[in-house]
Design a protein around this motif. Structure first.
Motif, PDB file in Angstrom:
ATOM      1  N   MET A 202       0.850  -1.178   0.000  1.00  0.00           N
ATOM      2  CA  MET A 202       0.000   0.000   0.000  1.00  0.00           C
ATOM      3  C   MET A 202       0.895   1.241   0.000  1.00  0.00           C
ATOM      4  O   MET A 202       1.822   1.339   0.814  1.00  0.00           O
ATOM      5  CB  MET A 202      -0.896   0.016   1.242  1.00  0.00           C
ATOM      6  N   PRO A 203       0.667   2.179  -0.915  1.00  0.00           N
ATOM      7  CA  PRO A 203       1.487   3.395  -0.933  1.00  0.00           C
ATOM      8  C   PRO A 203       1.460   4.084   0.426  1.00  0.00           C
ATOM      9  O   PRO A 203       0.410   4.171   1.066  1.00  0.00           O
ATOM     10  CB  PRO A 203       0.818   4.254  -2.015  1.00  0.00           C
ATOM     11  N   SER A 204       2.593   4.551   0.855  1.00  0.00           N
ATOM     12  CA  SER A 204       2.692   5.148   2.192  1.00  0.00           C
ATOM     13  C   SER A 204       1.753   6.333   2.355  1.00  0.00           C
ATOM     14  O   SER A 204       1.177   6.536   3.438  1.00  0.00           O
ATOM     15  CB  SER A 204       4.136   5.576   2.471  1.00  0.00           C
ATOM     16  N   ALA A 205       1.553   7.105   1.288  1.00  0.00           N
ATOM     17  CA  ALA A 205       0.654   8.260   1.370  1.00  0.00           C
ATOM     18  C   ALA A 205      -0.786   7.811   1.584  1.00  0.00           C
ATOM     19  O   ALA A 205      -1.543   8.453   2.333  1.00  0.00           O
ATOM     20  CB  ALA A 205       0.772   9.107   0.107  1.00  0.00           C
ATOM     21  N   GLU A 206      -1.172   6.708   0.943  1.00  0.00           N
ATOM     22  CA  GLU A 206      -2.537   6.215   1.102  1.00  0.00           C
ATOM     23  C   GLU A 206      -2.726   5.561   2.477  1.00  0.00           C
ATOM     24  O   GLU A 206      -3.799   5.673   3.073  1.00  0.00           O
ATOM     25  CB  GLU A 206      -2.893   5.256  -0.027  1.00  0.00           C
ATOM     26  N   ARG A 207      -1.679   4.893   2.989  1.00  0.00           N
ATOM     27  CA  ARG A 207      -1.767   4.326   4.332  1.00  0.00           C
ATOM     28  C   ARG A 207      -1.940   5.452   5.354  1.00  0.00           C
ATOM     29  O   ARG A 207      -2.752   5.356   6.279  1.00  0.00           O
ATOM     30  CB  ARG A 207      -0.531   3.504   4.655  1.00  0.00           C
ATOM     31  N   ALA A 208      -1.196   6.529   5.172  1.00  0.00           N
ATOM     32  CA  ALA A 208      -1.319   7.677   6.078  1.00  0.00           C
ATOM     33  C   ALA A 208      -2.702   8.307   5.965  1.00  0.00           C
ATOM     34  O   ALA A 208      -3.291   8.731   6.979  1.00  0.00           O
ATOM     35  CB  ALA A 208      -0.235   8.711   5.756  1.00  0.00           C
ATOM     36  N   LYS A 209      -3.236   8.350   4.751  1.00  0.00           N
ATOM     37  CA  LYS A 209      -4.578   8.896   4.543  1.00  0.00           C
ATOM     38  C   LYS A 209      -5.622   8.050   5.264  1.00  0.00           C
ATOM     39  O   LYS A 209      -6.520   8.579   5.925  1.00  0.00           O
ATOM     40  CB  LYS A 209      -4.885   8.945   3.038  1.00  0.00           C
ATOM     41  N   LEU A 210      -5.497   6.725   5.155  1.00  0.00           N
ATOM     42  CA  LEU A 210      -6.430   5.823   5.840  1.00  0.00           C
ATOM     43  C   LEU A 210      -6.348   6.023   7.344  1.00  0.00           C
ATOM     44  O   LEU A 210      -7.374   6.121   8.027  1.00  0.00           O
ATOM     45  CB  LEU A 210      -6.103   4.371   5.473  1.00  0.00           C
ATOM     46  N   GLN A 211      -5.133   6.088   7.865  1.00  0.00           N
ATOM     47  CA  GLN A 211      -4.965   6.271   9.308  1.00  0.00           C
ATOM     48  C   GLN A 211      -5.552   7.597   9.777  1.00  0.00           C
ATOM     49  O   GLN A 211      -6.148   7.685  10.859  1.00  0.00           O
ATOM     50  CB  GLN A 211      -3.481   6.176   9.664  1.00  0.00           C
ATOM     51  N   ASP A 212      -5.420   8.621   8.955  1.00  0.00           N
ATOM     52  CA  ASP A 212      -5.963   9.938   9.303  1.00  0.00           C
ATOM     53  C   ASP A 212      -7.494   9.921   9.306  1.00  0.00           C
ATOM     54  O   ASP A 212      -8.134  10.521  10.181  1.00  0.00           O
ATOM     55  CB  ASP A 212      -5.447  10.991   8.319  1.00  0.00           C
ATOM     56  N   ILE A 213      -8.084   9.202   8.320  1.00  0.00           N
ATOM     57  CA  ILE A 213      -9.541   9.082   8.259  1.00  0.00           C
ATOM     58  C   ILE A 213     -10.059   8.369   9.502  1.00  0.00           C
ATOM     59  O   ILE A 213     -11.036   8.799  10.126  1.00  0.00           O
ATOM     60  CB  ILE A 213      -9.975   8.334   6.975  1.00  0.00           C
ATOM     61  N   VAL A 214      -9.384   7.274   9.863  1.00  0.00           N
ATOM     62  CA  VAL A 214      -9.794   6.517  11.049  1.00  0.00           C
ATOM     63  C   VAL A 214      -9.686   7.378  12.305  1.00  0.00           C
ATOM     64  O   VAL A 214     -10.606   7.425  13.132  1.00  0.00           O
ATOM     65  CB  VAL A 214      -8.948   5.237  11.210  1.00  0.00           C
ATOM     66  N   LYS A 215      -8.571   8.079  12.448  1.00  0.00           N
ATOM     67  CA  LYS A 215      -8.350   8.923  13.618  1.00  0.00           C
ATOM     68  C   LYS A 215      -9.418  10.010  13.717  1.00  0.00           C
ATOM     69  O   LYS A 215      -9.959  10.277  14.805  1.00  0.00           O
ATOM     70  CB  LYS A 215      -6.954   9.561  13.542  1.00  0.00           C
ATOM     71  N   THR A 216      -9.735  10.633  12.587  1.00  0.00           N
ATOM     72  CA  THR A 216     -10.738  11.704  12.581  1.00  0.00           C
ATOM     73  C   THR A 216     -12.115  11.162  12.925  1.00  0.00           C
ATOM     74  O   THR A 216     -12.826  11.732  13.762  1.00  0.00           O
ATOM     75  CB  THR A 216     -10.781  12.390  11.199  1.00  0.00           C
ATOM     76  N   ALA A 217     -12.508  10.045  12.276  1.00  0.00           N
ATOM     77  CA  ALA A 217     -13.826   9.459  12.530  1.00  0.00           C
ATOM     78  C   ALA A 217     -13.955   9.033  13.987  1.00  0.00           C
ATOM     79  O   ALA A 217     -14.958   9.342  14.655  1.00  0.00           O
ATOM     80  CB  ALA A 217     -14.057   8.268  11.604  1.00  0.00           C
ATOM     81  N   HIS A 218     -12.956   8.346  14.506  1.00  0.00           N
ATOM     82  CA  HIS A 218     -13.016   7.876  15.893  1.00  0.00           C
ATOM     83  C   HIS A 218     -13.003   9.043  16.879  1.00  0.00           C
ATOM     84  O   HIS A 218     -13.639   8.977  17.935  1.00  0.00           O
ATOM     85  CB  HIS A 218     -11.864   6.925  16.172  1.00  0.00           C
TER      86      HIS A 218
END
Length: 266
Positions: A202-218
């Motif tokens: 998984m591209p590192s930028a997309e992994r960071a994007k996913l983690q940011d989405i999860v952090k924001t939603a939670h």
């Protein structure tokens, strides 16, 4: 002869699994659950804590089907989901699984939003003893949280004083301040948010994007789900499931009950 026939029939019948024998899987969500041989029951036997039902308003009844051509009058939301869930919760002392809290019933409205939702709200109001209920913005948690997806009448739902279902948000809602009492879940199409489909790393930028989405939603009290991820057995699906699990995405979407159960139970 009759005894032999009954024995053969029982041998061919799907095995019933005791709720106490099933390990509930917090991230397991059954997409298009109603298309399985035993809607809801197959998902429960595999430990799923979320199921999805598509509903159509037909002659005043809420019927479960993916396509209009597949509608059958006996396949009502109550018959396939609400009544079995009520029996299950009663038998388990107020829970879907004896050893686990929380179960999501995602209801996708296929017909016109407001009339379908009004009919749904009337049906759900018969099950306040098992459902999460919101009264004047205050959440009374139940064994099951119903969430409305598809043709969601947002403004009408916001106007309700008493609500028996939450609202399923979309990625543009990530920047909103929608209270979790109204929008407990945020879902979206994986392919509209990410380019990676499980091939290679998984591209590192997309992994960071996913983690940011999860952090924001939670951080806002919402749970998170993606649909349209690869669902055929193989390295692509395995890779995406690993990333979803590692990132703490709340619900992993699948039609393959045994496959996801095996993955999450490793």
């Amino acid at each position: 002869m009759r005894a032999l026939f009954l024995a053969a029939a029982l041998a061919l019948a799907p095995a019933m699994v005791s709720a106490a024998d099933v390990k509930p899987l917090a991230q397991a969500h059954a997409h298009n659950d109603y298309e399985h041989q035993r809607p809801l029951l197959d998902a429960l036997d595999h430990g799923f804590t979320g199921v999805e039902a598509d509903i159509w308003l037909v002659n005043g009844k809420l019927l479960v089907a993916h396509e209009e051509a597949h509608i059958k009058p006996e396949r009502t939301l109550e018959a396939l989901y609400l009544e079995p869930l009520k029996k299950r919760v009663t038998a388990n002392g107020g829970k879907v699984y004896p050893a686990s809290e929380g179960f999501t019933l995602l209801i996708d409205l296929k017909t016109e939003g407001e009339p379908t939702y009004k009919a749904l709200a009337e049906v759900l109001s018969k099950y306040p003893d098992i459902l999460t209920v919101v009264r004047d913005g205050k959440v009374q948690a139940g064994a099951i949280t119903a969430v409305v997806s598809g043709n969601r009448p947002k403004d009408y739902m916001l106007s309700e004083k008493v609500r028996f279902a939450g609202y399923d948000g979309r990625m543009p809602d990530l920047t909103s301040d929608m209270p979790a009492s109204f929008m407990p879940l945020l879902s979206d199409n994986w392919t509209k948010v990410f380019t990676w489909k499980g091939e290679g790393e998984m591209p590192s930028a997309e992994r960071a994007k996913l983690q940011d989405i999860v952090k924001t939603a939670h951080g806002k009290g919402w749970t998170l789900r993606f649909w349209a991820t690869p669902d055929q057995p193989g390295p692509q699906r395995e890779a995406i499931w690993k990333e979803l699990k590692a990132a703490s995405v709340d619900k992993i979407n699948t039609d393959d009950l045994a496959g996801l159960q095996s993955f999450l139970s490793k």
